[in-house]
Design a protein around this motif. Structure first.
Motif, PDB file in Angstrom:
ATOM      1  N   LEU A 322       0.899  -0.983   0.014  1.00  8.44           N
ATOM      2  CA  LEU A 322      -0.083  -0.044  -0.149  1.00  8.44           C
ATOM      3  C   LEU A 322       0.851   1.075  -0.059  1.00  8.44           C
ATOM      4  O   LEU A 322       2.019   1.187   0.938  1.00  8.44           O
ATOM      5  CB  LEU A 322      -0.903   0.038   1.081  1.00  8.44           C
ATOM      6  CG  LEU A 322      -2.178  -0.929   1.345  1.00  8.44           C
ATOM      7  CD1 LEU A 322      -2.768  -1.010   2.618  1.00  8.44           C
ATOM      8  CD2 LEU A 322      -3.170  -0.643  -0.037  1.00  8.44           C
ATOM      9  N   PRO A 323       0.201   2.342  -0.761  1.00  6.12           N
ATOM     10  CA  PRO A 323      -0.954   2.371  -1.460  1.00  6.12           C
ATOM     11  C   PRO A 323      -0.509   1.640  -2.694  1.00  6.12           C
ATOM     12  O   PRO A 323       0.440   1.255  -3.154  1.00  6.12           O
ATOM     13  CB  PRO A 323      -1.097   3.624  -1.843  1.00  6.12           C
ATOM     14  CG  PRO A 323       0.437   4.486  -1.577  1.00  6.12           C
ATOM     15  CD  PRO A 323       1.051   3.571  -0.659  1.00  6.12           C
ATOM     16  N   CYS A 324      -1.795   1.320  -3.458  1.00  2.76           N
ATOM     17  CA  CYS A 324      -1.928   0.564  -4.724  1.00  2.76           C
ATOM     18  C   CYS A 324      -2.966   1.250  -5.444  1.00  2.76           C
ATOM     19  O   CYS A 324      -3.746   1.858  -4.966  1.00  2.76           O
ATOM     20  CB  CYS A 324      -2.043  -0.846  -4.424  1.00  2.76           C
ATOM     21  SG  CYS A 324      -3.444  -1.459  -4.067  1.00  2.76           S
ATOM     22  N   ILE A 325      -2.982   0.969  -6.570  1.00  2.00           N
ATOM     23  CA  ILE A 325      -3.699   1.424  -7.715  1.00  2.00           C
ATOM     24  C   ILE A 325      -4.879   0.333  -8.248  1.00  2.00           C
ATOM     25  O   ILE A 325      -4.312  -0.985  -8.668  1.00  2.00           O
ATOM     26  CB  ILE A 325      -2.885   1.966  -8.919  1.00  2.00           C
ATOM     27  CG1 ILE A 325      -1.995   3.075  -8.699  1.00  2.00           C
ATOM     28  CG2 ILE A 325      -4.079   2.563 -10.049  1.00  2.00           C
ATOM     29  CD1 ILE A 325      -2.537   4.115  -7.825  1.00  2.00           C
ATOM     30  N   LEU A 326      -6.099   0.608  -8.335  1.00  2.00           N
ATOM     31  CA  LEU A 326      -7.070  -0.438  -8.912  1.00  2.00           C
ATOM     32  C   LEU A 326      -7.676   0.343 -10.016  1.00  2.00           C
ATOM     33  O   LEU A 326      -7.980   1.500 -10.102  1.00  2.00           O
ATOM     34  CB  LEU A 326      -8.299  -0.403  -7.982  1.00  2.00           C
ATOM     35  CG  LEU A 326      -8.048  -1.374  -6.393  1.00  2.00           C
ATOM     36  CD1 LEU A 326      -9.257  -1.512  -5.694  1.00  2.00           C
ATOM     37  CD2 LEU A 326      -7.590  -2.723  -7.043  1.00  2.00           C
ATOM     38  N   MET A 353     -16.126  -2.136  -7.326  1.00  2.00           N
ATOM     39  CA  MET A 353     -15.521  -2.394  -8.679  1.00  2.00           C
ATOM     40  C   MET A 353     -15.966  -3.798  -9.152  1.00  2.00           C
ATOM     41  O   MET A 353     -16.508  -4.124 -10.267  1.00  2.00           O
ATOM     42  CB  MET A 353     -14.306  -2.181  -9.068  1.00  2.00           C
ATOM     43  CG  MET A 353     -13.874  -0.649  -8.815  1.00  2.00           C
ATOM     44  SD  MET A 353     -11.995  -0.625  -9.493  1.00  2.00           S
ATOM     45  CE  MET A 353     -11.755   1.182  -9.287  1.00  2.00           C
ATOM     46  N   LEU A 354     -15.908  -4.790  -8.315  1.00  4.51           N
ATOM     47  CA  LEU A 354     -16.203  -6.171  -8.630  1.00  4.51           C
ATOM     48  C   LEU A 354     -18.068  -6.271  -8.899  1.00  4.51           C
ATOM     49  O   LEU A 354     -18.155  -7.504  -9.145  1.00  4.51           O
ATOM     50  CB  LEU A 354     -15.655  -7.013  -7.612  1.00  4.51           C
ATOM     51  CG  LEU A 354     -14.211  -7.272  -7.731  1.00  4.51           C
ATOM     52  CD1 LEU A 354     -13.644  -7.935  -6.347  1.00  4.51           C
ATOM     53  CD2 LEU A 354     -13.820  -8.162  -8.945  1.00  4.51           C
ATOM     54  N   GLU A 355     -18.516  -5.516  -8.210  1.00  3.56           N
ATOM     55  CA  GLU A 355     -20.017  -5.625  -8.483  1.00  3.56           C
ATOM     56  C   GLU A 355     -20.433  -5.250 -10.088  1.00  3.56           C
ATOM     57  O   GLU A 355     -21.345  -5.782 -10.585  1.00  3.56           O
ATOM     58  CB  GLU A 355     -20.876  -4.634  -7.778  1.00  3.56           C
ATOM     59  CG  GLU A 355     -20.803  -4.566  -6.105  1.00  3.56           C
ATOM     60  CD  GLU A 355     -21.671  -5.998  -5.874  1.00  3.56           C
ATOM     61  OE1 GLU A 355     -22.793  -6.014  -6.480  1.00  3.56           O
ATOM     62  OE2 GLU A 355     -21.190  -6.736  -4.967  1.00  3.56           O
ATOM     63  N   ARG A 356     -19.416  -4.683 -10.684  1.00  2.00           N
ATOM     64  CA  ARG A 356     -19.737  -4.264 -12.193  1.00  2.00           C
ATOM     65  C   ARG A 356     -18.918  -4.967 -12.927  1.00  2.00           C
ATOM     66  O   ARG A 356     -19.001  -5.227 -14.051  1.00  2.00           O
ATOM     67  CB  ARG A 356     -19.260  -2.728 -12.503  1.00  2.00           C
ATOM     68  CG  ARG A 356     -20.297  -1.749 -11.542  1.00  2.00           C
ATOM     69  CD  ARG A 356     -19.587  -0.439 -11.504  1.00  2.00           C
ATOM     70  NE  ARG A 356     -20.410   0.549 -10.874  1.00  2.00           N
ATOM     71  CZ  ARG A 356     -20.373   0.711  -9.532  1.00  2.00           C
ATOM     72  NH1 ARG A 356     -19.408  -0.095  -8.746  1.00  2.00           N
ATOM     73  NH2 ARG A 356     -21.055   1.599  -8.936  1.00  2.00           N
ATOM     74  N   SER A 357     -17.683  -5.619 -12.452  1.00  6.80           N
ATOM     75  CA  SER A 357     -16.888  -6.589 -13.371  1.00  6.80           C
ATOM     76  C   SER A 357     -16.485  -7.646 -12.686  1.00  6.80           C
ATOM     77  O   SER A 357     -16.033  -7.662 -11.653  1.00  6.80           O
ATOM     78  CB  SER A 357     -15.891  -5.615 -14.008  1.00  6.80           C
ATOM     79  OG  SER A 357     -14.783  -6.373 -14.895  1.00  6.80           O
ATOM     80  N   GLU A 358     -16.356  -8.860 -13.439  1.00  5.56           N
ATOM     81  CA  GLU A 358     -15.829  -9.974 -12.829  1.00  5.56           C
ATOM     82  C   GLU A 358     -14.207  -9.829 -12.583  1.00  5.56           C
ATOM     83  O   GLU A 358     -13.697 -10.469 -11.609  1.00  5.56           O
ATOM     84  CB  GLU A 358     -16.149 -11.246 -13.503  1.00  5.56           C
ATOM     85  CG  GLU A 358     -17.527 -11.613 -13.686  1.00  5.56           C
ATOM     86  CD  GLU A 358     -18.048 -12.145 -12.470  1.00  5.56           C
ATOM     87  OE1 GLU A 358     -17.267 -12.765 -11.533  1.00  5.56           O
ATOM     88  OE2 GLU A 358     -19.224 -11.853 -12.188  1.00  5.56           O
ATOM     89  N   LEU A 359     -13.490  -9.011 -13.167  1.00  4.16           N
ATOM     90  CA  LEU A 359     -11.954  -8.983 -13.189  1.00  4.16           C
ATOM     91  C   LEU A 359     -11.833  -7.492 -13.076  1.00  4.16           C
ATOM     92  O   LEU A 359     -12.270  -6.707 -13.701  1.00  4.16           O
ATOM     93  CB  LEU A 359     -11.373  -9.436 -14.382  1.00  4.16           C
ATOM     94  CG  LEU A 359     -11.567 -11.103 -14.686  1.00  4.16           C
ATOM     95  CD1 LEU A 359     -10.759 -11.469 -15.901  1.00  4.16           C
ATOM     96  CD2 LEU A 359     -10.942 -11.882 -13.529  1.00  4.16           C
ATOM     97  N   LEU A 360     -10.656  -7.220 -12.252  1.00 10.54           N
ATOM     98  CA  LEU A 360     -10.034  -5.743 -11.979  1.00 10.54           C
ATOM     99  C   LEU A 360      -8.540  -5.891 -12.408  1.00 10.54           C
ATOM    100  O   LEU A 360      -7.892  -6.829 -12.461  1.00 10.54           O
ATOM    101  CB  LEU A 360     -10.325  -5.006 -10.773  1.00 10.54           C
ATOM    102  CG  LEU A 360     -11.853  -5.040 -10.222  1.00 10.54           C
ATOM    103  CD1 LEU A 360     -11.892  -4.611  -8.892  1.00 10.54           C
ATOM    104  CD2 LEU A 360     -12.646  -4.130 -10.993  1.00 10.54           C
ATOM    105  N   ILE A 361      -7.947  -4.713 -12.466  1.00  8.06           N
ATOM    106  CA  ILE A 361      -6.633  -4.489 -12.432  1.00  8.06           C
ATOM    107  C   ILE A 361      -6.005  -3.861 -11.222  1.00  8.06           C
ATOM    108  O   ILE A 361      -6.586  -2.776 -10.766  1.00  8.06           O
ATOM    109  CB  ILE A 361      -6.196  -3.737 -13.826  1.00  8.06           C
ATOM    110  CG1 ILE A 361      -6.115  -4.528 -14.960  1.00  8.06           C
ATOM    111  CG2 ILE A 361      -4.661  -3.391 -13.503  1.00  8.06           C
ATOM    112  CD1 ILE A 361      -5.606  -5.991 -15.026  1.00  8.06           C
ATOM    113  N   ALA A 362      -5.130  -4.365 -10.537  1.00  9.42           N
ATOM    114  CA  ALA A 362      -4.105  -3.746  -9.488  1.00  9.42           C
ATOM    115  C   ALA A 362      -2.790  -3.757  -9.925  1.00  9.42           C
ATOM    116  O   ALA A 362      -2.413  -4.661 -10.098  1.00  9.42           O
ATOM    117  CB  ALA A 362      -4.478  -4.557  -8.295  1.00  9.42           C
ATOM    118  N   GLN A 363      -2.412  -2.632  -9.573  1.00  5.48           N
ATOM    119  CA  GLN A 363      -1.019  -2.204  -9.597  1.00  5.48           C
ATOM    120  C   GLN A 363      -0.255  -1.504  -8.695  1.00  5.48           C
ATOM    121  O   GLN A 363      -0.817  -0.729  -7.779  1.00  5.48           O
ATOM    122  CB  GLN A 363      -0.860  -1.305 -11.011  1.00  5.48           C
ATOM    123  CG  GLN A 363      -0.995  -2.009 -12.349  1.00  5.48           C
ATOM    124  CD  GLN A 363      -0.711  -1.241 -13.419  1.00  5.48           C
ATOM    125  OE1 GLN A 363      -0.907   0.013 -13.517  1.00  5.48           O
ATOM    126  NE2 GLN A 363      -0.700  -1.836 -14.714  1.00  5.48           N
TER     127      GLN A 363
END
Length: 496
Positions: A322-326, A353-363
């Motif tokens: 942390l911190p990190c980006i979603l 975000m997972l309510e709207r998409s099955e996958l996300l990106i974290a960096q």
């Protein structure tokens, strides 16, 4: 020099045809399909008024062969197919929702049939809706059926389809002839300059708050295109149905897969136009999950990245710190991107975000004073910019909680040859994995290392920023590529 484009009205049988139009040639469908005079005709405008456009009917073949002959038929084959697609009808019912509700709010009935003749209706109050429908579905005679939904208390477009001339009430016919004559006369290019070899449409949205090109840049694109012989028109989403009139489409509106820009790009591609940005590039660039996989597979350097799903969402901080980006999969230009400072913020953002998409990106978060962007077209770098972070913010654009832009940082444009070699080389590696269209590759620099953050289709090209080095030449370079692609496409088409 006068260049008169031949205009043909094609019908099943001219003898039985109930309407009379002046200044055009009335042709039987059989003659149009079999007579060498028509097959050898160049650049004709064809109004296909056959009784049926059913698959493999004579009306279907009129539009199909017209396209093969490089004529411009109304309707086109893709328009005929669009009329059969309930998903497309629903999509445009939604986009025309405000106009539909405004038009039918006073009605007491629960169904309404709207007859559209060359974009007109007998009742002037329906002219705006009629023209919008005709632009979306350019068929000379249309019948649209609207229904009232009791559950939503709203009107919607239930169905839309062609109307046979014989099905037009006799009391409508004089109006139909007048509407047709006005439309055909208005659209006939009588004194077209011979230097204008092809037609280019530039899709934009005058109401967009953060367009990819400002008004001055759009004017420079038009000037550059016309200097090369491209007759250019700025179009909007309501011109969807007119796409077949052009030879190329250049998109200068923020794109999205669930957006009309993608549907218009697909239609233009299906119609055989040169398209920038093409639908495949839109599809790839607007999904950050795809980009993350692509970059990893080809070992293009990116910040440490995790593809997030419900099973690993609670482990993000352990993997990245942390911190990190979603990032939402369809995020772009600083939108749909958040920074989580704490575990509580991270969990909250991820769940939302997972309510709207099955996958996300974290960096992993990489703080820098500026981001690089390299503009690339046809696998060649066009410009290199430094975009500095907004004051007291970690992004180049600062937004409030509702996503409204509240500030941005300064920018600096460099000659490509003066930019660090690693920036340009890394950007080209990333963009070339997508295709050969117009891209903006965002890069962060850490020491002597460069990391790809995003590959954007439809990147910003604003007068005074990205064109600060090349100026007018930037616009001409883009238009030269589009012109070359049109010529290559036409040459290939005429050889078929």
């Amino acid at each position: 020099m006068d260049i008169r484009v031949p205009i043909l009205i094609v019908v099943d049988d001219p003898i039985d045809w109930p309407l009379q139009f002046k200044g055009v040639e009335l042709v039987s469908a059989k003659a149009y399909l079999t007579d060498a005079r028509y097959s050898n005709m160049r650049d004709a405008k064809i109004f296909n008024l056959c009784r049926s456009y059913r698959y493999q009917s004579i009306g279907y073949y009129v539009s199909l062969l017209a396209e093969a002959r490089h004529h411009k038929p109304v309707p086109t084959i893709t328009t005929i197919q669009d009329l059969k697609s309930q998903s497309i009808v629903r999509a445009y019912s939604y986009e025309l929702d405000d106009l539909i509700q405004k038009n039918f709010a006073p009605l007491q009935s629960r169904e309404f049939v709207l007859s559209v003749y060359f974009g007109r209706n007998l009742a002037k109050r329906y002219d705006s809706l009629s023209m919008h429908l005709f632009r979306l579905f350019p068929v000379p005679f249309l019948r649209a059926i609207f229904s009232y939904n009791e559950k939503t208390s709203k009107w919607f477009l239930k169905n839309i389809g062609p109307v046979e001339a014989s099905g037009i009430p006799s009391e409508h016919r004089q109006f139909v002839v007048e509407a047709a004559q006005e439309f055909i006369g208005r659209r006939r290019p009588v004194r077209r300059r011979i230097s204008m070899r092809y037609d280019l449409a530039i899709l934009h949205n005058p109401e967009e708050k953060e367009p990819p090109s400002n008004k001055k840049a759009l004017q420079r694109f038009v000037k550059a295109a016309e200097s090369l012989g491209l007759a250019t028109e700025l179009i909007v989403k309501e011109d969807y149905g007119r796409i077949a009139e052009f030879d190329a489409l250049f998109i200068r509106e923020t794109t999205g897969v669930t957006h009309h820009t993608y549907r218009i790009a697909r239609k233009a591609s299906a119609e055989g136009l040169v398209v920038v940005d093409d639908p495949e590039s839109i599809l790839k660039c607007t999904n950050k999950v795809f980009l993350a996989e692509l970059m990893e597979k080809h070992r293009v350097p990116v910040p440490k990245t995790v593809i997030v799903h419900r099973e690993n969402a609670k482990s993000i901080s352990r993997m990245l710190g942390l911190p990190c980006i979603l990032k939402k999969p369809d995020s772009s230009f600083s939108q749909g991107v958040v920074k989580a400072e704490t575990e509580e913020e991270l969990v909250s953002y991820a769940e939302d975000m997972l309510e709207r998409s099955e996958l996300l990106i974290a960096q992993v978060f990489m703080p820098t004073n500026y981001d690089w962007r390299v503009g690339i077209f046809d696998r060649q770098p066009l410009y290199v910019c430094k975009y500095y972070m907004a004051d007291h913010h970690w992004q180049i654009i600062k937004r409030d909680k509702s996503g409204v832009k509240t500030g941005d940082g300064m920018s600096e444009t460099l000659p490509v040859e003066h930019a660090p070699t690693g920036v340009v080389r890394t950007a080209l590696r990333a963009a070339n994995l997508i295709g050969n269209s117009l891209y903006g590759v965002d890069i962060k620099q850490s020491g002597k290392s460069f990391y790809v953050m995003e590959v954007n289709d439809n990147p910003s090209i604003d007068a005074g920023i990205e064109d600060a080095v090349l100026r007018e030449e930037l616009y001409k370079r883009i238009m030269r590529v589009i012109l070359r692609r049109i010529e290559q496409h036409k040459e290939k088409g005429y050889q078929v």
